[in-house]
Design an enzyme around this catalytic site. Sequence first.
Site, mmCIF file in Angstrom:
data_model
loop_
_atom_site.group_PDB
_atom_site.id
_atom_site.type_symbol
_atom_site.label_atom_id
_atom_site.label_comp_id
_atom_site.label_asym_id
_atom_site.label_seq_id
_atom_site.Cartn_x
_atom_site.Cartn_y
_atom_site.Cartn_z
ATOM 1 N N HIS A 110 0.724 -0.761 -0.227
ATOM 2 C CA HIS A 110 0.385 0.127 -0.315
ATOM 3 C C HIS A 110 0.963 1.096 -0.286
ATOM 4 O O HIS A 110 0.597 2.147 -0.931
ATOM 5 C CB HIS A 110 -0.576 0.102 1.348
ATOM 6 C CG HIS A 110 -1.593 1.325 0.975
ATOM 7 N ND1 HIS A 110 -2.986 0.759 0.941
ATOM 8 C CD2 HIS A 110 -1.937 3.007 2.053
ATOM 9 C CE1 HIS A 110 -3.731 2.455 1.310
ATOM 10 N NE2 HIS A 110 -2.587 3.553 1.984
ATOM 11 N N GLU A 111 1.772 1.625 1.159
ATOM 12 C CA GLU A 111 2.886 2.933 0.475
ATOM 13 C C GLU A 111 3.544 2.354 -0.213
ATOM 14 O O GLU A 111 4.111 3.888 -0.811
ATOM 15 C CB GLU A 111 3.392 2.694 2.312
ATOM 16 C CG GLU A 111 2.612 2.715 3.787
ATOM 17 C CD GLU A 111 1.781 3.700 4.085
ATOM 18 O OE1 GLU A 111 2.190 4.864 2.873
ATOM 19 O OE2 GLU A 111 0.739 2.863 4.699
ATOM 20 N N HIS A 128 1.599 4.519 -2.858
ATOM 21 C CA HIS A 128 2.135 6.363 -2.529
ATOM 22 C C HIS A 128 3.479 6.667 -3.128
ATOM 23 O O HIS A 128 2.826 7.992 -3.471
ATOM 24 C CB HIS A 128 1.743 6.004 -1.052
ATOM 25 C CG HIS A 128 0.377 6.583 -0.329
ATOM 26 N ND1 HIS A 128 -0.477 7.058 -0.654
ATOM 27 C CD2 HIS A 128 0.195 5.672 0.537
ATOM 28 C CE1 HIS A 128 -1.944 6.767 -0.460
ATOM 29 N NE2 HIS A 128 -1.320 6.423 0.737
ATOM 30 N N GLU A 137 -4.643 8.021 -2.330
ATOM 31 C CA GLU A 137 -5.331 6.330 -2.403
ATOM 32 C C GLU A 137 -5.368 5.516 -3.813
ATOM 33 O O GLU A 137 -5.355 4.598 -3.177
ATOM 34 C CB GLU A 137 -6.303 6.319 -1.497
ATOM 35 C CG GLU A 137 -6.959 5.913 -0.622
ATOM 36 C CD GLU A 137 -6.037 5.344 0.880
ATOM 37 O OE1 GLU A 137 -4.534 5.674 1.107
ATOM 38 O OE2 GLU A 137 -6.275 4.514 1.711
#
Lengths: 498, 498
Positions: free
Chosen positions: B269-270, B273, B299
């Site tokens: 997930h990170e 980003h 997001e």
Amino acid sequence: MESVFQNETVREILTRYRRIWAIGHAQSVLGWDMEVNMPKEGILERSVAQGELSVLSQEFLLKPEFVELVEKAKSIEGLNEYERGVVRVLDRSIRISRSFPPEFLREMSEVTSQATKAWEEAKKSDDFSKFEPWLDRIIDLAKRAADYLGYEDEPYDALLDMFEEGLTTREVERMFSKLEKELKPLLERIMEEGKVPQSHPLEKERYEREWMEKVNLWILQKFGYPLGIRARLDVSAHPFTTEFGIRDVRITTRYEGYDFRRTILSTVHEFGHALYELQQDERFMFSPIAGGVSLGIHESQSRFWENIVGRSREFAELIHPVLGENLPFMADYTPEDVYLYFNMVRPDFIRTESDVVTYNFHILLRFKLERMMLNEGVKAKDLPELWNDEMENLLGIRPKSYVEGILQDIHWAHGTVGYFPTYSIGTLLAAQFYYHMKRDLNVEEHIANADFGPIKAWLREKVHRYGSISPPKELLKKSIGEELNPDYFIRWVKERYL
Amino acid sequence: MESVFQNETVREILTRYRRIWAIGHAQSVLGWDMEVNMPKEGILERSVAQGELSVLSQEFLLKPEFVELVEKAKSIEGLNEYERGVVRVLDRSIRISRSFPPEFLREMSEVTSQATKAWEEAKKSDDFSKFEPWLDRIIDLAKRAADYLGYEDEPYDALLDMFEEGLTTREVERMFSKLEKELKPLLERIMEEGKVPQSHPLEKERYEREWMEKVNLWILQKFGYPLGIRARLDVSAHPFTTEFGIRDVRITTRYEGYDFRRTILSTVHEFGHALYELQQDERFMFSPIAGGVSLGIHESQSRFWENIVGRSREFAELIHPVLGENLPFMADYTPEDVYLYFNMVRPDFIRTESDVVTYNFHILLRFKLERMMLNEGVKAKDLPELWNDEMENLLGIRPKSYVEGILQDIHWAHGTVGYFPTYSIGTLLAAQFYYHMKRDLNVEEHIANADFGPIKAWLREKVHRYGSISPPKELLKKSIGEELNPDYFIRWVKERYL
């Protein structure tokens, strides 16, 4: 906790100072992160940010309203010592900042950044000619800096004062002429008598980083270093200490994988710097009198822990068991081996590899050369020869390459001229503090018992609690009632090495 | 590299903006260090420094000369899209900054700092009454913030726009009413059909941190994350991404010691980003259009990697061998197990523990409550009951404690109202981007081959390269030629889980 700052003008100064403090805090964090964490291509954006923050900080320091407040405070009668300290430190910063025209600072910044790259190249290829033109420009910049700052006797005074408030060339010369006269025959005797060796098999033993990490942490824990609470230990190419305030102080060490003495003594050395910052009076927080007063006094604290504590017989005995637990090869070595290994004396080409006795000759050499650059029109091209001659004169060895000689230090590439003497001042003061401490404490017994509380309390009482209230010379008078005296160091060398 | 900024006024704006950029860089480094490294008692000095830097940054943004330049630039004809982007972003920042009187910001800062402490206490003791008075003050602050910002239809619009430029309550309502209508029966069918399980034995398997560190590094290496070059992976209590510029982007993860899916999906997930920031156009460096444009678009990037890549069957197959090498218990599990474990669906009380399908109901619940706070004079004391009723309505489960209900999130304690919807927007957009990507790429095949280059190139081309040139809605038009559409997500859920 009642504030030590009661005067209205000083309080207003401190309110306005807070943003300068905050920028300084940020600059320190950015600098620390750059050495410890930053991915390598982050350098461009980081440099730009640091440059902008420097300019900002300078702007706030020189804002007319701020300068006027400091001027006003200078003439107020009846300020207490803390308030006077704030005014003195800021007045000095303003004076130094105002000395340099912006175009000079820009030139300095450009030249040193290119000179640093050239120095790296030159060092890599052992080719002085790549650095030579930059060194000439740096000599020129140093001269102009001295002129901008102003001086009474000679230009070098102006540069010295930037790094060690109030220090003069005459004093440094007196200190070194005494040292040279006494230490030269002493060094010969030490080498002849052989009470400490010139080399030791432990130098060659290799270690895994995890082993020495455990040892360093064990030592710091014995010292009461507040790891994770107010302090950190990290790794960087060149060990250093930085403080983001009184409650966040960070040291680094290095692990070469051999000659484990280096990582231990680095860690112990940086601990000494850190302790000075950690033991500041919390009432000074956010003010310009929080923090070590000068490079020389700071170095006295690191050298105290490195030389007096770290190189003592009691310390060797104290750490021998933990070395044994973590370093398999230690089964073959006694505490006496550790002691001798930590106290070898032998002339070396490289300053940072040098022992306690020969170290000062390295500084003396640089002092002589720097002074010649400023006074005698010496050019960069003359310096390698002058360096080698002086090295032969002082230590009887002659570098066979530039890397072993003039290219070894980064300082000049950074434009830093007049800094080196503070290293010797710190070394001498460490011994001076030690003999004063001995009047009050059984230092060796405390080390033997890993009972460092009284030693730390003494240093806090005599040095740390003053922060930057008084300039270094006054601090010494308040602290030990006398000025810097090389005799203590000479006595220490004799007692230790003869 | 020729500058994309040619207009003289814009260039002057950017020159002046550079110090605001530098302060932002410093704030990010200080914030990252606080979460990752800071010794705990460093908090006082760090908070003061951060506070001062915020005020400074605000001052420079609102300096009359700067504001005038931006005003002037607004009326210049013929600016290129980059220049228009700079003007738009700065004009918006100035407008938002100027909306709030200083005393309001001070009150906000004081209330939220105390509210955060109260929330921590309340959460620890599962006692809502400790937080209740603070939540009332935060509702009041949110209302006043909306009034200061101004709005057309309803106060919540003003808050939404702060986090997602141009987003309106009406749009969010439309999005959620569609989601609620479609997802509720879908969730029932998913649970009934049981194509994915509600729990899996892998949840209970315990791991050593070093094992999962190796797996995470392996995955990031496959993704081409430039570790040590332009990026880092560290550990913090709550995973996050921060960028200090285009060339220094850092993510964190966490290691709970069990349920290893969490650390993998957090890292993935990170990474999403981080990739958004790493793939910015370098010509935007130091300008306000460098970096992700909004929370929702950001997001969408993290959810794309988490949901579309990280939860795919191909990814489960790809990482199964490296899991096997590092996790001894994996001998008992197949790639299919990993896939099912990563795709469990079951109603949970806690938002951050929720699966892809039920997650949006958690956001919808918060959206409903936040809107009531602003519109209907709902008081803090009513909220726990409203929360529990709505949870029962949406997911058929009723919290038995405050910790399982209203006390779970930190957002309100931080004064953040209007933020939650961006989480759902990101989730929906991730699916929307996926179906668009499928027209150009065989996404699954690329994942199966660990050939992430084409996927990254697509995201760069369609999203990342625009930086913050255009507001989110325009970006979507440029990128995929349509606006946010929940149908893609619903289709994805059907294809994946039925």
